[in-house]
Design a protein around this motif. Structure first.
Motif: not given
Length: 199
Positions: A3, A99, A108, A110, A124-125
């Motif tokens: 993410k 998602e 993914v 964003h 988020y990662d």
């Protein structure tokens, strides 16, 4: 699934970066696009905006008059917060649906203009920030988007500072130069994201 939060100040070139990432295979979730969808005619979102700001924010056709609403909220922090309180939860719910539909190996992305302002980095990662000097942003807004200098400055002032955005960046993409200098950087970032998604 990896993410990624993608952000950048207005006029920094974030849209071009998101377009490139999507062309390489990222699953793109565009918060601005969703924000338009959730206030289309007939939606509860549009009804809530009209209730908060009055029928003057509608065009004669019954759609949201974005320039008029922008003129109201971008010069008044309280009204901007009121608009965000209506739109952001709707955008969040739709983003979560999209998602959930992406595959387990997906990257993914964003695309979130107000990621910094709303303290969303922890969701988020990884956070990718598209960076440009304020003079570059101003020039692009006036030349490419047809804003007056005062309109452009008001939009920029309503957002986080360059320093605030840079402080949350895991990856920084420098977009102060010409468009040709951008693509090689984005390609490199994409390779890194794919690698991380495989771990």
């Amino acid at each position: 699934m990896l993410k990624v939060g993608l952000t950048g100040g207005i006029g920094a070139g974030k849209s071009e970066v998101s377009r490139l990432l999507a062309s390489y295979g990222a699953v793109l979730i565009d918060a601005d696009k969703i924000a338009r969808e959730v206030v289309e005619p007939g939606t509860p979102g549009l009804a809530a905006v009209v209730e908060a700001f009055g029928p003057d924010v509608l065009t004669p056709e019954g759609t949201l008059d974005r320039p008029r609403l922008g003129a109201i909220v971008f010069s008044d922090a309280e009204r901007l917060a009121r608009l965000n309180a209506i739109v952001h939860p709707l955008v969040g719910a739709r983003s979560a649906e999209l998602e959930a539909a992406a595959g387990p190996d997906a990257v993914v992305v964003h695309d979130v203009p107000l990621l910094t302002e709303n303290g969303l980095a922890p969701l988020y990662d990884l956070v990718v920030v598209v960076d440009a000097a304020p003079e570059t942003q101003l020039d692009r807004l006036v030349r490419q988007r047809g804003m007056t200098e005062s309109e452009a400055r008001a939009r920029m002032a309503a957002q986080a500072t360059r320093e605030q955005r840079r402080a949350i960046a895991d990856v920084l993409i420098d977009n102060d130069g010409p468009r040709e200098a951008l693509e090689p950087q984005v390609r490199t970032v994409w390779a890194e994201l794919r690698e991380r998604a495989r771990r």
